[in-house]
Write a protein that holds these residues in place. Structure first.
Motif, short mmCIF file in Angstrom:
data_model
loop_
_atom_site.label_atom_id
_atom_site.label_comp_id
_atom_site.label_asym_id
_atom_site.label_seq_id
_atom_site.Cartn_x
_atom_site.Cartn_y
_atom_site.Cartn_z
N CYS A 186 -14.47 -5.76 -35.36
CA CYS A 186 -14.04 -4.55 -34.64
C CYS A 186 -14.23 -3.31 -35.51
O CYS A 186 -14.67 -2.25 -35.04
N ARG A 187 -13.92 -3.44 -36.77
CA ARG A 187 -14.04 -2.29 -37.66
C ARG A 187 -15.50 -1.95 -37.93
O ARG A 187 -15.86 -0.78 -38.09
N GLU A 188 -16.36 -2.96 -37.96
CA GLU A 188 -17.78 -2.72 -38.19
C GLU A 188 -18.41 -1.98 -37.02
O GLU A 188 -19.30 -1.15 -37.20
N VAL A 189 -17.98 -2.29 -35.78
CA VAL A 189 -18.59 -1.67 -34.60
C VAL A 189 -17.75 -0.50 -34.09
O VAL A 189 -17.97 0.01 -32.99
N ASP A 190 -16.75 -0.08 -34.89
CA ASP A 190 -15.92 1.08 -34.54
C ASP A 190 -15.17 0.88 -33.23
O ASP A 190 -15.05 1.81 -32.42
N MET A 191 -14.65 -0.32 -33.01
CA MET A 191 -13.81 -0.58 -31.84
C MET A 191 -12.35 -0.60 -32.27
O MET A 191 -11.99 -1.30 -33.23
N GLU A 192 -11.54 0.14 -31.58
CA GLU A 192 -10.12 0.19 -31.92
C GLU A 192 -9.46 -1.16 -31.64
O GLU A 192 -9.66 -1.75 -30.59
N ILE A 193 -8.67 -1.64 -32.59
CA ILE A 193 -7.89 -2.86 -32.39
C ILE A 193 -6.53 -2.44 -31.87
O ILE A 193 -5.72 -1.82 -32.58
N PHE A 194 -6.28 -2.74 -30.61
CA PHE A 194 -5.02 -2.31 -29.99
C PHE A 194 -3.85 -3.15 -30.48
O PHE A 194 -2.73 -2.65 -30.61
N GLY A 195 -4.08 -4.43 -30.73
CA GLY A 195 -2.99 -5.26 -31.22
C GLY A 195 -3.37 -6.72 -31.28
O GLY A 195 -4.48 -7.12 -30.88
N LEU A 196 -2.45 -7.52 -31.81
CA LEU A 196 -2.66 -8.95 -31.99
C LEU A 196 -1.56 -9.72 -31.27
O LEU A 196 -0.39 -9.32 -31.31
N VAL A 197 -1.94 -10.81 -30.62
CA VAL A 197 -1.00 -11.68 -29.91
C VAL A 197 -1.02 -13.06 -30.55
O VAL A 197 -2.10 -13.61 -30.80
N GLU A 198 0.15 -13.61 -30.84
CA GLU A 198 0.26 -14.97 -31.37
C GLU A 198 0.60 -15.91 -30.22
O GLU A 198 1.69 -15.86 -29.67
N ASN A 199 -0.35 -16.75 -29.85
CA ASN A 199 -0.16 -17.71 -28.77
C ASN A 199 0.27 -19.07 -29.32
O ASN A 199 0.10 -19.35 -30.50
N MET A 200 0.86 -19.90 -28.45
CA MET A 200 1.33 -21.25 -28.83
C MET A 200 2.32 -21.17 -29.98
O MET A 200 2.28 -21.95 -30.93
N SER A 201 3.20 -20.21 -29.90
CA SER A 201 4.17 -19.94 -30.98
C SER A 201 5.51 -20.57 -30.64
O SER A 201 6.38 -19.94 -30.05
N GLY A 202 5.67 -21.83 -31.01
CA GLY A 202 6.94 -22.51 -30.78
C GLY A 202 6.95 -23.25 -29.45
O GLY A 202 6.30 -22.87 -28.48
N PHE A 203 7.71 -24.34 -29.42
CA PHE A 203 7.85 -25.17 -28.23
C PHE A 203 9.30 -25.61 -28.09
O PHE A 203 9.85 -26.22 -29.01
N ALA A 204 9.91 -25.25 -26.97
CA ALA A 204 11.30 -25.63 -26.73
C ALA A 204 11.34 -27.04 -26.15
O ALA A 204 10.83 -27.28 -25.05
N CYS A 205 11.95 -27.99 -26.88
CA CYS A 205 12.04 -29.36 -26.41
C CYS A 205 12.84 -29.41 -25.11
O CYS A 205 13.97 -28.91 -25.05
N PRO A 206 12.27 -30.00 -24.04
CA PRO A 206 12.99 -30.04 -22.77
C PRO A 206 14.23 -30.94 -22.80
O PRO A 206 15.09 -30.84 -21.94
N CYS A 207 14.31 -31.81 -23.81
CA CYS A 207 15.45 -32.74 -23.89
C CYS A 207 16.64 -32.14 -24.63
O CYS A 207 17.78 -32.17 -24.15
N CYS A 208 16.36 -31.57 -25.81
CA CYS A 208 17.47 -31.07 -26.64
C CYS A 208 17.50 -29.56 -26.76
O CYS A 208 18.49 -29.00 -27.26
#
Length: 279
Positions: A186-208
């Motif tokens: 992005c920086r090489e092609v002069d594209m603005e980086i609006f932000g970063l998203v962290e996916n698959m961040s944590g898993f709530a166990c359905p049992c406990c």
């Protein structure tokens, strides 16, 4: 090969004319969703961002430029073919009153057709997705790109000068190493980086109810801080996201009170705040 500063980059950026300026003038904000590697849920994030924004009342276009592996139509259950309207423009496929989408799969009678194209042909197709589609006025154009830093994101950098990047990662270090390449791109092609998203961040166990971190946690936020770019938020894991995507059903509409739906609402809220601040 092109010189830039002290380094050398290998890049092909042909000086091609931009699509019809009148089309781009009707689009307020364009975002390309990128990932450094496959398997981080980039298309899922693209589709859910578009749905979340549309549910807020914005007019949203979703453009799938993953020419070789288009997933957006199947994720949203879009089975219609793209049609040509009276203005000789392609009509995007409607998902809801506020959301419409375009994908190469919506042009193929056989959905399993393999697209065997080189860069120049892909460039032409993406250019047509922008200039030859009757998008109408849009608040947001969300662009789902294939992983990596190849022809497709480079074409967007060439054709939509004000496009901003949203980079998707998972918390583990292997994914983060590839994210840093996307940031450099992005920086090489002069594209603005609006932000970063962290996916698959944590898993709530359905049992406990205990939150587990199979891929670690916080790596995306640390990378954003180190790179000096905004961190938009974390999206937890939920098996129902995969099930809904396979069935072509909107997860957020099916599970409006889930943690994933809440995460996308917070991310789009933050997008709005950042845009208002910059404007």
């Amino acid at each position: 090969m092109e010189k830039r500063g002290k380094g050398t980059r290998i890049m092909e950026r042909p000086p091609r004319p931009a699509p019809d300026a009148r089309v781009l003038e009707k689009i307020k904000h364009s975002f390309i969703v990128m990932s450094g590697k496959g398997g981080v849920g980039k298309s899922s994030v693209s589709a859910n961002l578009a749905v979340a924004l549309a549910n807020k009342g914005y007019k949203v276009g979703l453009m799938d430029i993953d020419i070789h592996g288009p997933d957006i139509p199947r994720m949203l259950g879009l089975r219609e073919m793209i049609r040509i309207n009276g203005n000789k423009k392609m009509e995007p496929v409607s998902y809801s009153p506020n959301l419409s989408a375009v994908s190469i799969e919506s042009l193929m009678p056989d959905k399993d057709t393999a697209i065997i194209w080189r860069g120049p042909v892909k460039h032409t197709a993406i250019r047509q997705f922008i200039g030859d589609v009757d998008w109408g006025p849009l608040d947001f154009l969300i662009i789902d790109s294939p992983p990596g830093t190849g022809d497709e994101p480079l074409t967007i950098a060439n054709l939509i000068q004000d496009a901003r990047a949203i980079i998707v990662t998972t918390p583990q270090e292997v994914a983060l190493a590839d994210v840093r390449k996307s940031i450099r791109f992005c920086r090489e092609v002069d594209m603005e980086i609006f932000g970063l998203v962290e996916n698959m961040s944590g898993f709530a166990c359905p049992c406990c109810g205990r939150v587990l971190d199979p891929f670690g946690t916080g790596g995306g936020q640390r990378t954003a801080i180190e790179a000096g770019i905004p961190f938009l938020g974390k999206i937890p894991m939920d098996p129902a996201v995969v099930a809904c995507g396979d069935a072509g059903i909107s997860f957020q509409d099916r599970y409006p009170k889930s943690g994933v739906t809440g995460a996308f609402k917070r991310i789009t809220d933050k997008m709005g705040r950042l845009l208002n601040k910059r404007e």
